[in-house]
Design a protein around this motif. Structure first.
Motif, PDB file in Angstrom:
ATOM      1  N   THR A  31     -30.347 -31.941 -24.166  1.00  0.00           N
ATOM      2  CA  THR A  31     -31.092 -32.311 -22.659  1.00  0.00           C
ATOM      3  C   THR A  31     -32.174 -32.226 -22.226  1.00  0.00           C
ATOM      4  O   THR A  31     -32.963 -32.405 -22.147  1.00  0.00           O
ATOM      5  CB  THR A  31     -29.935 -31.941 -21.703  1.00  0.00           C
ATOM      6  N   ARG A  32     -32.170 -30.514 -23.375  1.00  0.00           N
ATOM      7  CA  ARG A  32     -33.825 -30.586 -23.547  1.00  0.00           C
ATOM      8  C   ARG A  32     -34.176 -29.270 -24.853  1.00  0.00           C
ATOM      9  O   ARG A  32     -33.466 -28.825 -25.304  1.00  0.00           O
ATOM     10  CB  ARG A  32     -34.274 -29.189 -22.298  1.00  0.00           C
ATOM     11  N   ARG A 350     -44.158 -32.043 -21.136  1.00  0.00           N
ATOM     12  CA  ARG A 350     -42.372 -32.943 -20.789  1.00  0.00           C
ATOM     13  C   ARG A 350     -42.876 -34.113 -21.307  1.00  0.00           C
ATOM     14  O   ARG A 350     -43.577 -35.037 -20.100  1.00  0.00           O
ATOM     15  CB  ARG A 350     -41.941 -32.896 -18.992  1.00  0.00           C
ATOM     16  N   PRO A 352     -41.191 -37.511 -23.509  1.00  0.00           N
ATOM     17  CA  PRO A 352     -39.905 -37.935 -23.857  1.00  0.00           C
ATOM     18  C   PRO A 352     -40.248 -37.755 -25.087  1.00  0.00           C
ATOM     19  O   PRO A 352     -40.423 -38.300 -26.288  1.00  0.00           O
ATOM     20  CB  PRO A 352     -40.240 -39.615 -23.198  1.00  0.00           C
ATOM     21  N   ILE A 376     -37.598 -34.575 -24.001  1.00  0.00           N
ATOM     22  CA  ILE A 376     -36.758 -34.760 -23.312  1.00  0.00           C
ATOM     23  C   ILE A 376     -35.680 -35.960 -23.970  1.00  0.00           C
ATOM     24  O   ILE A 376     -36.580 -37.070 -23.618  1.00  0.00           O
ATOM     25  CB  ILE A 376     -37.058 -34.513 -21.433  1.00  0.00           C
ATOM     26  N   PRO A 378     -33.633 -39.757 -24.254  1.00  0.00           N
ATOM     27  CA  PRO A 378     -33.752 -40.632 -23.534  1.00  0.00           C
ATOM     28  C   PRO A 378     -31.645 -40.422 -22.858  1.00  0.00           C
ATOM     29  O   PRO A 378     -32.017 -39.877 -21.238  1.00  0.00           O
ATOM     30  CB  PRO A 378     -33.384 -42.163 -23.900  1.00  0.00           C
ATOM     31  N   ARG A 381     -32.341 -38.190 -19.190  1.00  0.00           N
ATOM     32  CA  ARG A 381     -33.550 -38.984 -18.593  1.00  0.00           C
ATOM     33  C   ARG A 381     -32.888 -39.504 -17.123  1.00  0.00           C
ATOM     34  O   ARG A 381     -33.564 -39.847 -16.509  1.00  0.00           O
ATOM     35  CB  ARG A 381     -34.865 -39.109 -18.864  1.00  0.00           C
ATOM     36  N   LYS A 382     -31.988 -40.461 -17.441  1.00  0.00           N
ATOM     37  CA  LYS A 382     -31.124 -41.181 -16.246  1.00  0.00           C
ATOM     38  C   LYS A 382     -31.189 -40.637 -15.281  1.00  0.00           C
ATOM     39  O   LYS A 382     -30.867 -39.475 -15.323  1.00  0.00           O
ATOM     40  CB  LYS A 382     -29.763 -41.544 -17.484  1.00  0.00           C
TER      41      LYS A 382
END
Ligand SMILES: NC(=O)c1ccc[n+]([C@@H]2O[C@H](COP(=O)([O-])OP(=O)(O)OC[C@H]3O[C@@H](n4cnc5c(N)ncnc54)[C@H](O)[C@@H]3O)[C@@H](O)[C@H]2O)c1
Ligand SMILES: [Zn+2]
Ligand SMILES: [Zn+2]
Lengths: 382, 159
Positions: A31-32, A350, A352, A376, A378, A381-382
């Motif tokens: 997630t990160r 931060r 993508p 981050i 995809p 990011r939802k």
């Protein structure tokens, strides 16, 4: 992400999906993940056996997607932070809590334990700057993120905070000590911050990037100086410590130190030594007799030119290691939760995951006042 | 005299981990009864080896787990196998690997082309970020490169 050669990386949608390869593995959906100063040594092609196609990333958190048959401490859906060291928990080194020096996680080299996404010299594991990652020894390293913890803080607990803390810890700081930290990157910033927890009397940070010096001065409530305007940083430290030298020096720079044409040419351009060791040189010469030099900056395996004669003649103690993240986590989570350390404040970017190539260039070239970058994927990011 | 302040009330947590009874206060070696018994611990289950894994000749076997991506291939793979014939203490081990890394860059480009992918070197180098955050530096590099190429062409023409 996909490494293609020095200064070349790209986002790649066709990377193979990792799978369980051992009964103790887990697959984590990231997630990160962060880009670290250590990744720059890979990105610049300085770490031997960095194979084309490797995915970097040793600082990541995520959600457990799948677990191997023998995993009992984690279950699917857990939010976990994953220490950058891969450690078995059983070998004699893990038994001594030297989790960065495990003997069962790296076939390629005995000089270092396994590290996620850190070349075949650190075990050949793909890393977390990806959507999914294979996490070996899932019962040992990963820790379920406490409910109330910010996920930016959590990802910084996988490396930056423990490494900065261990730098200060290894320095054996006694109340009142003058501590000089070389490097105002994430690691140096955190080391300066943590030096106070051990009762430092004075904390001085040295770098040459003004925006980082400005940041660390406020963040770690310390003094900060630009070595480009000091002329001779060692002499400066001698003068400002009543001609004694600092009680302890911390090297949070490593093998790509600037500040010496000799080291830059022999170390970084010609690779006659494992990178440039000028920050360590300064640390050894600026510490007082009988003092301690704590090294967390990373150096290559072939050797560097440092004034070892001065280490002998001054009776210095050198301490160094890869941070033992698992050992330090309980204490550091407490410090974060009590507000003594605010890790996420160092995050400046931060990005993508798809823009990983730009993110690397910005961090490497120190553009846009970059200190710490979080990637981050995809799905997060939802 | 050393200039040292003595009021640290502005620093949250000052001295909290300084334990005067815990001397020395750095991590000490934690000796256990197994300390000098050699490689006698109960080893974790061994990961099955399905691809070629090179292992340091300073250890008898593979570690219980290992990474399997990117096994050695091609010329760079041959060079890596050769390098692993030397111990980690030998400079040829590391030089061999660094050279193999350089050779594999070319193999990587060939693989890309073979699979119909022309690598976008501008993007892979983070060119977009360079344009956005360091336009002046970027322009400088372009002008510099153009000048060198121009000079070279001019010199060649003269011959
Ligand atoms: N031991 C560990 O467990 C561990 C963990 C993480 C990072 N590291 C290492 O720590 C080092 C720092 O990491 P980072 O993420 O902060 O990297 P970074 O690249 O962001 O920071 C390095 C800083 O050092 C500065 N610098 C360069 N030359 C200098 C000199 N001569 N004197 C003083 N400062 C100088 C740079 O300007 C930069 O701000 C790297 O070598 C990294 O590999 C070690
Ligand atoms: Zn790191
Ligand atoms: Zn171990």
């Amino acid at each position: 992400m996909n490494y293609r050669g020095p200064y070349r990386v790209r986002a790649d949608r066709n990377m193979p999906m990792p799978r369980i390869e051992h009964s103790g593995d887990a697959i984590v959906r990231v997630t990160r993940s962060c880009i670290c100063g250590s990744d720059l040594h890979l990105y610049h092609g300085m770490v031997p056996d960095t194979r084309i196609g490797t995915t970097f990333g040793h600082e990541f958190i995520g959600v457990v997607e799948e677990v191997g048959a023998d995993v009992t401490n984690l279950k699917v859906g857990d939010n976990v932070l994953v220490p950058f060291n891969i450690a078995c928990g059983k070998c004699v080194f893990c038994e001594q809590q030297l989790f960065g020096n495990c003997h069962e996680s790296n076939s390629e080299a005995t000089a270092v334990g396994g590290i996620f996404g850190y070349s075949h010299t650190a075990g050949g594991f793909d890393g977390g700057q990806a959507e999914y990652v294979r996490v070996p020894y899932a019962d040992v390293g990963p820790l379920v993120i406490p409910e109330n913890m910010d996920h930016d803080d959590a990802v910084l607990l996988t490396d930056v905070v423990p490494t900065g803390y261990q730098a200060a810890e290894m320095a054996g700081i006694k109340p009142g000590d003058t501590v000089v930290v070389f490097g105002a990157g994430p690691i140096g910033i955190m080391a300066a911050k943590c030096a106070w927890l051990f009762g430092a009397g004075r904390v001085i940070v040295i770098d040459h990037l003004e925006y980082r010096l400005e940041f660390v001065k406020n963040y770690a409530q310390c003094e900060a100086y630009n070595f480009r305007s000091l002329e001779d940083p060692v002499l400066f430290i001698k003068k400002t410590t009543d001609w004694m030298g600092a009680d302890v020096c911390i090297d949070a720079v490593g093998c790509e130190a600037a500040g010496s044409a000799f080291h830059t040419i022999t170390g970084r351009k010609m690779m006659l030594q494992s990178g440039s060791a000028i920050a360590l040189h300064w640390a050894i010469n600026a510490v007082k007799k009988g003092g301690i030099v704590s090294i967390v900056g990373v150096y290559g395996p072939t050797g560097n030119i440092i004034p070892i004669g001065n280490v002998v003649n001054k009776g210095l103690t050198l301490r160094a290691n890869q941070a033992s993240v698992k050992r330090l986590l309980p204490k550091l989570i407490e410090h974060v939760q009590a507000g003594r350390i605010d890790p996420k404040a160092i995050v400046t970017h931060r990005v993508p995951l798809e823009e990983v190539a730009d993110a690397y260039h910005i961090f490497s070239a120190k553009l846009d006042n970059c200190i710490k970058t979080i990637l981050i994927p995809p799905s997060a990011r939802k | 005299m050393k200039k040292i302040q003595n009021d640290f009330s502005h620093i949250n947590g000052w001295g909290i981990d300084a334990d005067p009874l815990d001397v020395p206060n750095y991590p000490m070696k934690k000796r256990t009864e197994n300390d000098n018994k050699g490689m006698t611990w109960e080893r974790p289950a061994q990961q099955a080896q399905l691809v070629e894994i090179l292992h340091s000749n300073e250890r008898p076997t593979l570690s219980a787990v290992f990474g399997t991506p990117h096994p050695p291939t091609g010329l760079s793979g041959k060079m890596r196998r050769w390098a692993f014939g030397f111990s980690e203490s030998h400079v040829m081990h590391w030089l061999g690997l660094l050279l193999a890394d350089r050779v594999q860059i070319m193999e990587g480009i060939a693989d890309d082309l073979k699979s119909g992918h022309v690598p976008n070197l501008f993007e892979e180098h983070g060119g977009k970020a360079e344009l956005k955050h360091n336009a002046a530096g970027f322009a400088g590099k372009v002008i510099c490169t153009a000048a060198i190429v121009g000079l070279a062409v001019a010199l060649l023409r003269r011959r």
